[in-house]
Design an enzyme around this catalytic site. Structure first.
Site, PDB file in Angstrom:
ATOM      1  N   CYS A  45       0.292   2.449   8.833  1.00  0.00           N
ATOM      2  CA  CYS A  45       1.145   1.414   8.290  1.00  0.00           C
ATOM      3  C   CYS A  45       0.554  -0.016   8.327  1.00  0.00           C
ATOM      4  O   CYS A  45       0.331  -0.566   9.388  1.00  0.00           O
ATOM      5  CB  CYS A  45       2.370   1.488   9.190  1.00  0.00           C
ATOM      6  SG  CYS A  45       3.791   0.739   8.594  1.00  0.00           S
TER       7      CYS A  45
ATOM      8  N   GLU B  80       0.819  -1.207   0.000  1.00  0.00           N
ATOM      9  CA  GLU B  80       0.000   0.000   0.000  1.00  0.00           C
ATOM     10  C   GLU B  80       0.854   1.259   0.000  1.00  0.00           C
ATOM     11  O   GLU B  80       2.019   1.245   0.408  1.00  0.00           O
ATOM     12  CB  GLU B  80      -0.913  -0.005   1.226  1.00  0.00           C
ATOM     13  CG  GLU B  80      -0.150  -0.195   2.507  1.00  0.00           C
ATOM     14  CD  GLU B  80      -1.037  -0.588   3.677  1.00  0.00           C
ATOM     15  OE1 GLU B  80      -1.910  -1.458   3.496  1.00  0.00           O
ATOM     16  OE2 GLU B  80      -0.848  -0.030   4.749  1.00  0.00           O
TER      17      GLU B  80
HETATM   18  N1  SAH Z   1      10.314   0.376   9.493  1.00  0.00           N
HETATM   19  C1  SAH Z   1      10.393   1.801   9.383  1.00  0.00           C
HETATM   20  C2  SAH Z   1       9.335   2.421   8.484  1.00  0.00           C
HETATM   21  C3  SAH Z   1       7.943   1.880   8.556  1.00  0.00           C
HETATM   22  S1  SAH Z   1       6.993   2.272   9.987  1.00  0.00           S
HETATM   23  C4  SAH Z   1      10.371   2.420  10.767  1.00  0.00           C
HETATM   24  O1  SAH Z   1      10.246   1.689  11.736  1.00  0.00           O
HETATM   25  O2  SAH Z   1      10.547   3.622  10.868  1.00  0.00           O
HETATM   26  C5  SAH Z   1       6.678   3.991   9.793  1.00  0.00           C
HETATM   27  C6  SAH Z   1       6.265   4.689  11.104  1.00  0.00           C
HETATM   28  O3  SAH Z   1       4.889   4.414  11.399  1.00  0.00           O
HETATM   29  C7  SAH Z   1       7.086   4.221  12.276  1.00  0.00           C
HETATM   30  O4  SAH Z   1       7.488   5.293  13.082  1.00  0.00           O
HETATM   31  C8  SAH Z   1       6.093   3.314  12.965  1.00  0.00           C
HETATM   32  O5  SAH Z   1       6.479   3.101  14.250  1.00  0.00           O
HETATM   33  C9  SAH Z   1       4.789   4.081  12.764  1.00  0.00           C
HETATM   34  N2  SAH Z   1       3.568   3.317  13.030  1.00  0.00           N
HETATM   35  C10 SAH Z   1       3.357   2.000  12.909  1.00  0.00           C
HETATM   36  N3  SAH Z   1       2.102   1.663  13.281  1.00  0.00           N
HETATM   37  C11 SAH Z   1       1.500   2.813  13.641  1.00  0.00           C
HETATM   38  C12 SAH Z   1       0.193   3.129  14.126  1.00  0.00           C
HETATM   39  N4  SAH Z   1      -0.740   2.189  14.306  1.00  0.00           N
HETATM   40  N5  SAH Z   1      -0.083   4.430  14.424  1.00  0.00           N
HETATM   41  C13 SAH Z   1       0.840   5.393  14.222  1.00  0.00           C
HETATM   42  N6  SAH Z   1       2.078   5.158  13.767  1.00  0.00           N
HETATM   43  C14 SAH Z   1       2.409   3.885  13.480  1.00  0.00           C
END
Ligand code: SAH
Length: 350
Positions: A340, A99
């Site tokens: 995400c 996505e």
């Molecule tokens: N693996 C990388 C990029 C993907 S996650 C990383 O960890 O940075 C991108 C961002 O979205 C990260 O900061 C992650 O912690 C956050 N994220 C994941 N699930 C989320 C949610 N349910 N609500 C808000 N942010 C979220």
């Protein structure tokens, strides 16, 4: 040379090649290097749908191109729109789904793209991590997420964030090629300062990235101010603990001189206390950074709750009082599962 031949065999899709690789290709078939620039202009500026549309390269070479490459697009499964956010679900050639999210800000259109199918980092709060990594995305699969959204818009994509499904530094080589292509003036021409890569903190790659010549922004998902808590919610912290991470980031800063963004999701009663805020301020006080506080997007499969708005403001105030640059992320796309991995989960029901 062998690596190059292998790349061409594996990366048959034309959108996976950098300009340099295409130049090597034209030379390898006994043709002229400058055709690479012409081809880039046809595929990225004129957006041709078929190589037959090319008018300034000889027919025999076009025929050879058609044998060696395809210019297939990704399949769009669905587009969900909610005010200033659109979410795109794409199907890949092997039937996997990824996505991308488009956010319309006053300062331009930002697209958040995926870098892997599934993710091995296992962050406890994250929907993407519920499915282990199936495979890395190929370079062309990353490029096409942007190219296709750009085409669907009546406008252009101005900013790119690699913050969708996957850990970009766990797919480093393809990431670097992707960044090179989208930044190239003859490619998608997206300025390096308009591109952000987000990592959970893979130290060796942070150090390697420091030497990547483009001025791309780095964001680090921090989410906790000490090892005990961080290891609980982000297993990667056991491998790359906070002290080492901070040292690596200082090294990165000394090489690049580019401010780092720390992302910090606020999870109710987990990492949102006054003590956590103070500890966080102390942890980052000597680093050229700013902290982006992120209201957690609750998901039905995971038990974490979001911190309420008052508590978020308290957390913010403590950081401000301690002279930390801090912002609260404006919320996007809660109604369309834009956090995400949420849309893919809904589609595949895992
Ligand atoms: N693996 C990388 C990029 C993907 S996650 C990383 O960890 O940075 C991108 C961002 O979205 C990260 O900061 C992650 O912690 C956050 N994220 C994941 N699930 C989320 C949610 N349910 N609500 C808000 N942010 C979220």
């Amino acid at each position: 040379m062998l690596k190059y031949i292998l790349d061409v065999v594996i990366l048959k899709n034309i959108y996976g090649l950098t300009l340099e690789e295409l130049e090597d290709y034209f030379i390898s078939i006994g043709s002229k290097k400058f055709h690479a620039r012409q081809l880039f202009s046809w595929i990225y500026e004129k957006r041709i749908k078929s190589f037959s549309e090319i008018t300034d390269i000889k027919k025999e070479i076009i025929d050879k191109l058609k044998i060696d490459f395809n210019n297939n697009r990704l399949k769009i499964v669905s587009i969900e729109n909610d005010k200033d956010v659109s979410k795109y679900l794409f199907e890949l050639e092997d039937g996997e789904h990824i996505e991308a999210v488009l956010m319309r800000h006053d300062y331009g259109n930002s697209v958040c793209i995926s870098s892997q199918v599934g993710c091995n980092m296992g962050c406890k709060f994250c929907e993407s991590g519920r499915r282990r990594r199936v495979r890395n995305l190929e370079t062309y699969e990353m490029v096409l997420q942007i190219l296709m959204i750009d085409e669907l818009l009546d406008d252009r994509v101005d900013n790119v964030v690699v913050m969708g499904i996957g850990e970009p530094f766990d797919n480093y080589d393809n990431l670097i090629k992707f960044l090179t292509i989208i930044n190239h003036p003859k490619g998608l021409a997206i300025g390096a300062r308009h591109i952000t890569v987000s990592t959970c903190g893979i130290i060796p790659k942070i150090l390697e990235f420091a030497h990547f010549p483009l001025q791309i922004n780095l964001a680090v998902s921090l989410h906790a101010p000490n090892d005990e808590l961080r290891s609980k919610i982000m297993p990667i912290n056991k491998k790359y603990p906070l002290n080492d991470l901070i040292l690596a980031l200082k090294k990165y800063l000394s090489i690049t001189n580019r401010r780092i963004t720390f992302e910090y999701i606020l999870l109710k009663d987990i990492n949102d206390t006054k003590e956590c805020a103070l500890e966080l301020a102390n942890l980052v006080k000597n680093i050229n950074c700013y902290i982006n506080l992120i209201p957690y997007n609750e998901t039905e499969n995971i038990g974490f709750k979001r911190t309420n708005a008052i508590q978020i403001m308290r957390f913010y105030d403590i950081l401000k009082k301690n002279n930390i640059n801090v912002t609260i992320r404006r919320e996007f796309g809660g109604n369309i599962s834009a956090a995400c991995g949420q849309l893919r989960s809904k589609k595949e029901d895992v």
